[in-house]
Scaffold this motif. Sequence first.
Motif, PDB file in Angstrom:
ATOM      1  N   ALA A 177       0.850  -1.177   0.000  1.00  0.00           N
ATOM      2  CA  ALA A 177       0.000   0.000   0.000  1.00  0.00           C
ATOM      3  C   ALA A 177       0.893   1.235   0.000  1.00  0.00           C
ATOM      4  N   ILE A 178       0.281   2.385  -0.229  1.00  0.00           N
ATOM      5  CA  ILE A 178       0.988   3.654  -0.156  1.00  0.00           C
ATOM      6  C   ILE A 178       0.504   4.410   1.070  1.00  0.00           C
ATOM      7  N   LEU A 179       1.431   4.816   1.920  1.00  0.00           N
ATOM      8  CA  LEU A 179       1.101   5.596   3.102  1.00  0.00           C
ATOM      9  C   LEU A 179       1.507   7.041   2.860  1.00  0.00           C
ATOM     10  N   LEU A 180       0.537   7.930   2.861  1.00  0.00           N
ATOM     11  CA  LEU A 180       0.800   9.355   2.670  1.00  0.00           C
ATOM     12  C   LEU A 180       0.977  10.008   4.032  1.00  0.00           C
ATOM     13  N   GLU A 214      -1.904  12.221  11.715  1.00  0.00           N
ATOM     14  CA  GLU A 214      -2.913  11.762  10.772  1.00  0.00           C
ATOM     15  C   GLU A 214      -2.259  11.435   9.433  1.00  0.00           C
ATOM     16  N   VAL A 215      -2.652  10.305   8.850  1.00  0.00           N
ATOM     17  CA  VAL A 215      -2.075   9.835   7.590  1.00  0.00           C
ATOM     18  C   VAL A 215      -3.203   9.304   6.703  1.00  0.00           C
ATOM     19  N   THR A 216      -2.845   8.983   5.466  1.00  0.00           N
ATOM     20  CA  THR A 216      -3.798   8.381   4.533  1.00  0.00           C
ATOM     21  C   THR A 216      -3.191   7.110   3.959  1.00  0.00           C
ATOM     22  N   LEU A 217      -3.938   6.024   4.019  1.00  0.00           N
ATOM     23  CA  LEU A 217      -3.478   4.752   3.478  1.00  0.00           C
ATOM     24  C   LEU A 217      -4.168   4.515   2.137  1.00  0.00           C
ATOM     25  N   GLY A 218      -3.368   4.411   1.072  1.00  0.00           N
ATOM     26  CA  GLY A 218      -3.905   4.157  -0.251  1.00  0.00           C
ATOM     27  C   GLY A 218      -3.889   2.668  -0.563  1.00  0.00           C
ATOM     28  N   LEU A 219      -5.064   2.112  -0.856  1.00  0.00           N
ATOM     29  CA  LEU A 219      -5.206   0.672  -1.083  1.00  0.00           C
ATOM     30  C   LEU A 219      -5.695   0.392  -2.503  1.00  0.00           C
ATOM     31  N   VAL A 220      -5.130  -0.624  -3.120  1.00  0.00           N
ATOM     32  CA  VAL A 220      -5.552  -1.070  -4.452  1.00  0.00           C
ATOM     33  C   VAL A 220      -5.610  -2.590  -4.432  1.00  0.00           C
ATOM     34  N   PHE A 221      -6.729  -3.154  -4.890  1.00  0.00           N
ATOM     35  CA  PHE A 221      -6.831  -4.607  -4.986  1.00  0.00           C
ATOM     36  C   PHE A 221      -7.343  -4.958  -6.378  1.00  0.00           C
ATOM     37  N   GLY A 222      -6.601  -5.805  -7.075  1.00  0.00           N
ATOM     38  CA  GLY A 222      -6.962  -6.178  -8.436  1.00  0.00           C
ATOM     39  C   GLY A 222      -6.049  -5.513  -9.447  1.00  0.00           C
ATOM     40  N   ARG A 223      -6.344  -5.735 -10.705  1.00  0.00           N
ATOM     41  CA  ARG A 223      -5.486  -5.220 -11.764  1.00  0.00           C
ATOM     42  C   ARG A 223      -6.253  -4.362 -12.744  1.00  0.00           C
ATOM     43  N   GLU A 224      -5.575  -3.345 -13.223  1.00  0.00           N
ATOM     44  CA  GLU A 224      -6.039  -2.460 -14.281  1.00  0.00           C
ATOM     45  C   GLU A 224      -7.454  -1.964 -14.014  1.00  0.00           C
ATOM     46  N   VAL A 232      -7.916   5.597   2.817  1.00  0.00           N
ATOM     47  CA  VAL A 232      -8.535   5.508   4.132  1.00  0.00           C
ATOM     48  C   VAL A 232      -7.767   6.394   5.112  1.00  0.00           C
ATOM     49  N   LYS A 233      -8.487   7.261   5.798  1.00  0.00           N
ATOM     50  CA  LYS A 233      -7.878   8.137   6.790  1.00  0.00           C
ATOM     51  C   LYS A 233      -7.588   7.366   8.082  1.00  0.00           C
ATOM     52  N   ALA A 234      -6.456   7.695   8.705  1.00  0.00           N
ATOM     53  CA  ALA A 234      -6.068   7.003   9.937  1.00  0.00           C
ATOM     54  C   ALA A 234      -5.123   7.892  10.730  1.00  0.00           C
ATOM     55  N   TYR A 235      -4.760   7.430  11.903  1.00  0.00           N
ATOM     56  CA  TYR A 235      -3.680   8.081  12.648  1.00  0.00           C
ATOM     57  C   TYR A 235      -2.721   6.997  13.147  1.00  0.00           C
ATOM     58  N   ILE A 236      -1.493   7.382  13.418  1.00  0.00           N
ATOM     59  CA  ILE A 236      -0.462   6.421  13.838  1.00  0.00           C
ATOM     60  C   ILE A 236      -0.549   6.225  15.348  1.00  0.00           C
ATOM     61  N   SER A 237      -0.856   5.006  15.770  1.00  0.00           N
ATOM     62  CA  SER A 237      -0.998   4.714  17.199  1.00  0.00           C
ATOM     63  C   SER A 237       0.227   4.030  17.790  1.00  0.00           C
ATOM     64  N   SER A 238       1.107   3.507  16.915  1.00  0.00           N
ATOM     65  CA  SER A 238       2.297   2.827  17.421  1.00  0.00           C
ATOM     66  C   SER A 238       3.410   2.907  16.382  1.00  0.00           C
ATOM     67  N   LEU A 239       4.642   3.166  16.857  1.00  0.00           N
ATOM     68  CA  LEU A 239       5.837   3.194  16.022  1.00  0.00           C
ATOM     69  C   LEU A 239       6.922   2.396  16.714  1.00  0.00           C
ATOM     70  N   GLN A 240       7.660   1.593  15.948  1.00  0.00           N
ATOM     71  CA  GLN A 240       8.723   0.795  16.548  1.00  0.00           C
ATOM     72  C   GLN A 240       9.705   0.343  15.470  1.00  0.00           C
TER      73      GLN A 240
END
Length: 276
Positions: A177-180, A214-224, A232-240
């Motif tokens: 996925a792409i995390l913005l 706050e970040v945005t997760l870009g999801l793609v499933f399938g081809r062409e 999908v909007k989200a926030y970062i709850s854990s970093l390690q």
Amino acid sequence: MVKLRLLVVDDAKFIRDLVQKTLRAEYPEIELMEASDGRKAQAILERNSFDMILCDWEMPEMSGIELLEWVRAQENMQEQPFILVTSLDQKEHVVEALKAGVNDYVTKPFSAEQLISKVMKQLIKSGKITREEAMNMGRKERISSAGGAELLTGGGNPLVSAAKKPTPARRTPKGKAILLVGEQRMTVLIRDINKQEAQLLGKLSEGKPSLAEEVTLGLVFGREEKAIKTTVKAYISSLQLAERNQQTDKLNLTLQFLPQDAETSAKFAKILALMG
């Protein structure tokens, strides 16, 4: 055998029962006490010591955040492991909890895996138990199916050497996925994902996210032309760091998803179903 004692605080009896049932099902060794609000929990804490507090936020008499602030003000409880278990999942609530000194945050509704994972991680991190003791506790099949040492440590070295015991196999990533993150784009591997959260593996060289950002997760499933795409909007709850190496470029991230519009929610649900 290590003996752990946890306090469960929630004004809803069915939630207290659910938390205790979930923990006892996997770790019958754990001793559990309960309180129906922060004020009652405060009275219990003045007479007893615990290895962890699992607490709701919105309660009568004394809220979870007020109890947390009181706990941190006590000289003998400044390092007390404290997890908020709450339906308040907006960024401002997470930031407020972090400032008050919370150790971790579980969003309702939660799965058994989510609750157990966070409880065990904090018990290990706080030194209440060792990793070896954690692996010897409870039902081994649950630990194995949830990722073994990776579940308990958040990645890194196995608990025992390969010469003594085979390293549990890593779970196959569910995709990319792409995390913005602001103006940055990070390519991430999806290690696990559900309606509430996602566990990702990224690279520090591609971006430096911050806790609660706050970040945005870009999801793609399938081809062409048949591909399903959504952000999908989200926030970062854990970093390690993903490895016990200061020079590593690998980063484990946990995202908590924010409320989405109807169209995004429908596409997101379809992608999750297809990912299996």
